[in-house]
Scaffold this motif. Structure first.
Motif, PDB file in Angstrom:
ATOM      1  N   GLY A 132     -73.010 -49.728  22.274  1.00 40.15           N
ATOM      2  CA  GLY A 132     -72.818 -48.883  21.104  1.00 40.15           C
ATOM      3  C   GLY A 132     -72.529 -47.436  21.433  1.00 40.15           C
ATOM      4  N   PRO A 133     -71.265 -47.141  21.764  1.00 44.14           N
ATOM      5  CA  PRO A 133     -70.899 -45.728  21.821  1.00 44.14           C
ATOM      6  C   PRO A 133     -70.810 -45.224  20.390  1.00 44.14           C
ATOM      7  CG  PRO A 133     -68.939 -47.063  22.075  1.00 44.14           C
ATOM      8  CD  PRO A 133     -70.107 -48.024  21.996  1.00 44.14           C
ATOM      9  N   SER A 134     -70.842 -43.928  20.186  1.00 45.07           N
ATOM     10  CA  SER A 134     -70.672 -43.399  18.841  1.00 45.07           C
ATOM     11  C   SER A 134     -69.306 -43.858  18.316  1.00 45.07           C
ATOM     12  CB  SER A 134     -70.787 -41.881  18.850  1.00 45.07           C
ATOM     13  OG  SER A 134     -69.965 -41.315  19.852  1.00 45.07           O
ATOM     14  N   ALA A 135     -69.257 -44.171  17.010  1.00 45.24           N
ATOM     15  CA  ALA A 135     -68.061 -44.811  16.431  1.00 45.24           C
ATOM     16  C   ALA A 135     -67.006 -43.786  16.022  1.00 45.24           C
ATOM     17  CB  ALA A 135     -68.474 -45.675  15.240  1.00 45.24           C
ATOM     18  N   ASN A 136     -66.551 -42.998  17.001  1.00 43.57           N
ATOM     19  CA  ASN A 136     -65.519 -41.985  16.753  1.00 43.57           C
ATOM     20  C   ASN A 136     -64.493 -42.039  17.873  1.00 43.57           C
ATOM     21  OD1 ASN A 136     -68.115 -40.767  18.124  1.00 43.57           O
ATOM     22  ND2 ASN A 136     -66.368 -39.675  18.974  1.00 43.57           N
ATOM     23  N   PRO A 137     -63.263 -41.565  17.606  1.00 41.62           N
ATOM     24  CA  PRO A 137     -62.312 -41.460  18.709  1.00 41.62           C
ATOM     25  C   PRO A 137     -62.886 -40.532  19.779  1.00 41.62           C
ATOM     26  CG  PRO A 137     -61.255 -41.046  16.585  1.00 41.62           C
ATOM     27  CD  PRO A 137     -62.720 -41.089  16.330  1.00 41.62           C
ATOM     28  N   PHE A 138     -62.626 -40.838  21.035  1.00 43.25           N
ATOM     29  CA  PHE A 138     -63.204 -40.098  22.153  1.00 43.25           C
ATOM     30  C   PHE A 138     -62.979 -38.585  22.011  1.00 43.25           C
ATOM     31  CE2 PHE A 138     -63.183 -38.565  26.619  1.00 43.25           C
ATOM     32  CZ  PHE A 138     -64.488 -38.908  26.921  1.00 43.25           C
ATOM     33  N   TYR A 140     -64.109 -36.578  19.733  1.00 41.23           N
ATOM     34  CA  TYR A 140     -64.233 -36.014  18.389  1.00 41.23           C
ATOM     35  C   TYR A 140     -65.691 -36.104  17.910  1.00 41.23           C
ATOM     36  CZ  TYR A 140     -62.790 -34.559  13.751  1.00 41.23           C
ATOM     37  OH  TYR A 140     -62.656 -33.854  12.592  1.00 41.23           O
ATOM     38  N   LEU A 141     -65.957 -35.447  16.770  1.00 35.30           N
ATOM     39  CA  LEU A 141     -67.304 -35.444  16.183  1.00 35.30           C
ATOM     40  C   LEU A 141     -67.842 -36.850  15.957  1.00 35.30           C
ATOM     41  CD1 LEU A 141     -66.607 -32.925  13.289  1.00 35.30           C
ATOM     42  CD2 LEU A 141     -68.000 -32.474  15.312  1.00 35.30           C
ATOM     43  N   SER A 142     -69.130 -37.043  16.162  1.00 38.06           N
ATOM     44  CA  SER A 142     -69.741 -38.353  15.906  1.00 38.06           C
ATOM     45  C   SER A 142     -69.925 -38.568  14.396  1.00 38.06           C
ATOM     46  CB  SER A 142     -71.111 -38.426  16.586  1.00 38.06           C
ATOM     47  OG  SER A 142     -70.985 -38.219  17.971  1.00 38.06           O
ATOM     48  N   LYS A 220     -65.959 -30.334  26.907  1.00 34.54           N
ATOM     49  CA  LYS A 220     -65.342 -30.417  25.575  1.00 34.54           C
ATOM     50  C   LYS A 220     -65.639 -31.780  24.978  1.00 34.54           C
ATOM     51  CE  LYS A 220     -61.891 -29.319  22.510  1.00 34.54           C
ATOM     52  NZ  LYS A 220     -61.729 -28.078  21.773  1.00 34.54           N
ATOM     53  N   HIS A 221     -66.358 -31.802  23.870  1.00 37.89           N
ATOM     54  CA  HIS A 221     -66.805 -33.061  23.287  1.00 37.89           C
ATOM     55  C   HIS A 221     -67.204 -32.739  21.872  1.00 37.89           C
ATOM     56  CE1 HIS A 221     -67.685 -37.048  24.972  1.00 37.89           C
ATOM     57  NE2 HIS A 221     -68.481 -37.198  23.934  1.00 37.89           N
ATOM     58  N   TYR A 222     -67.368 -33.718  21.036  1.00 38.66           N
ATOM     59  CA  TYR A 222     -67.827 -33.478  19.668  1.00 38.66           C
ATOM     60  C   TYR A 222     -66.955 -32.439  18.969  1.00 38.66           C
ATOM     61  CZ  TYR A 222     -71.996 -35.130  22.140  1.00 38.66           C
ATOM     62  OH  TYR A 222     -72.867 -35.810  22.928  1.00 38.66           O
ATOM     63  N   ALA A 223     -65.658 -32.434  19.252  1.00 38.92           N
ATOM     64  CA  ALA A 223     -64.830 -31.308  18.802  1.00 38.92           C
ATOM     65  C   ALA A 223     -64.072 -31.607  17.518  1.00 38.92           C
ATOM     66  CB  ALA A 223     -63.840 -30.949  19.897  1.00 38.92           C
TER      67      ALA A 223
END
Ligand code: TXA
Ligand code: MG
Length: 321
Positions: A132-138, A140-142, A220-223
């Protein structure tokens, strides 16, 4: 019960090798049977996640844990007893049965027991742990609601299990037990102070330096799409006069007039409330086509550490991958 039928449907899909978004107390995850490498590969594909970035495995019982790891150090056991189900992920030596794809070839596997009744039931029905990775494109914001998942990945996944908005709102704290001393790989929903009060000293990776040992530690993550700025001062607001700017405020503040839009994370300055609102608030600002989002900083204690970690990465100028 209506929920039960929906969960059963989601479980059937996962059992047949499909991929399903599921709710947790932290953020929504994108699930597949951990022992089905083809399904796991699709999770990487849909997220456009690089294969060097390993996934967290979600379990519903200690019985599941035995299918994944070799041994459990006593400190790790103590923390599981205290924080599971809940926002703590532990990294332990893996069993050979865990596919290398899941762990990106590492000898370790990251495991957590999420605190959401629908997902615990889902895992029980699948009768296997799920990645279960966060369900967002790599990068981007979770997502913290089922709608966020629908907006970003809707067409590409087989099912979204809607369990309402996530209570915690930032991802789990990741702690590695693969070396001599426990190591914090990502600050998250369980404050590190609470962990230290149980197991004593924990090694911390300085943020921003060196090659990340958890790729979620990429600078750079969650951007969002709109640039976010953390280093600004109320005195210099006039220099942004010509720009459409939004404010991500921690508490109520007075300079609101200068902004197109203001999102207040917690009127009473409560970290829990702020964390739960963080990603949704950034998403709302991001949808307004602003030139810039100015974000207030919060004190780096307790959950404030996870909030600042996410804000720093969301505002990093580094390249998104
Ligand atoms: O709260 C959460 O943990 C959420 C929900 C869905 O459970 N999941 C989540 O997954 O945040 P993801 O894939 O977005 O972040 C997982 C992080 C990545 O930074 C990855 O590098 C790290 O966990 N990780 C996974 N396995 C690891 C391992 N064996 N060693 C070190 N880091 C690992
Ligand atoms: Mg993520």
């Amino acid at each position: 019960m209506k929920d039960m039928e929906t969960i059963r449907q989601a479980a059937e899909i996962v059992k047949r090798g499909g991929i399903v978004a599921f709710p947790t107390e932290t953020v929504y995850g994108l699930g597949a049977d951990v022992f089905n490498p083809l399904a796991v590969a699709r999770v990487f594909e849909v997220k456009q996640r690089p294969y060097f970035d390993p996934l967290i495995v979600h379990i519903a019982s200690y019985n599941d844990l035995e299918k994944l790891v070799m041994e459990i150090p006593s400190d790790a056991k103590g923390l599981m007893g205290r924080f599971w189900p809940g926002p703590l992920t532990v990294v332990l030596l893996k069993r050979t049965e865990v596919p290398d794809l899941v762990t990106a070839g590492l000898p370790t596997v990251a495991v957590r027991m999420p605190k959401h009744p629908m997902t615990l039931r889902l895992i029980e029905l699948v009768d296997s742990p799920i990645v279960g990775p966060s369900a967002n494109p790599f990068g981007y914001l979770s997502p913290t609601t089922a709608e966020h998942v629908q907006d970003q990945l809707g067409g590409q996944i087989d099912f979204i299990l809607d369990g309402g908005p996530c209570e915690v709102g930032v991802e789990s704290t990741i702690l590695s037990f693969s070396e001599r001393k426990p190591r914090l790989l990502r600050p998250g929903g369980v404050p590190i102070e609470e962990i230290q009060s149980i197991i004593g000293e924990v090694e911390m990776i300085p943020t921003g330096g060196g090659r990340p040992s958890a790729p979620g530690m990429l600078p750079k993550h969650y951007a969002p799409r709109t640039p976010i700025k953390l280093d600004w001062s109320k005195k210099n607001l006039d220099s942004y006069r010509k720009k459409k700017i939004g404010l991500l405020a921690f508490q109520e503040s007075k300079n609101f007039l200068k902004f197109r839009q203001v999102e207040v994370l917690s009127k009473k300055g409560d970290f829990r409330e702020a964390a739960a609102n963080l990603f949704s608030a950034i998403r709302r600002l991001d949808a307004l086509n602003l030139d810039l989002i100015l974000a207030e900083t919060v004190p780096e204690v307790g959950l404030g550490r996870a909030i600042m970690d996410r804000l720093r990465r969301a505002s990093s100028k580094g390249k998104t991958n």
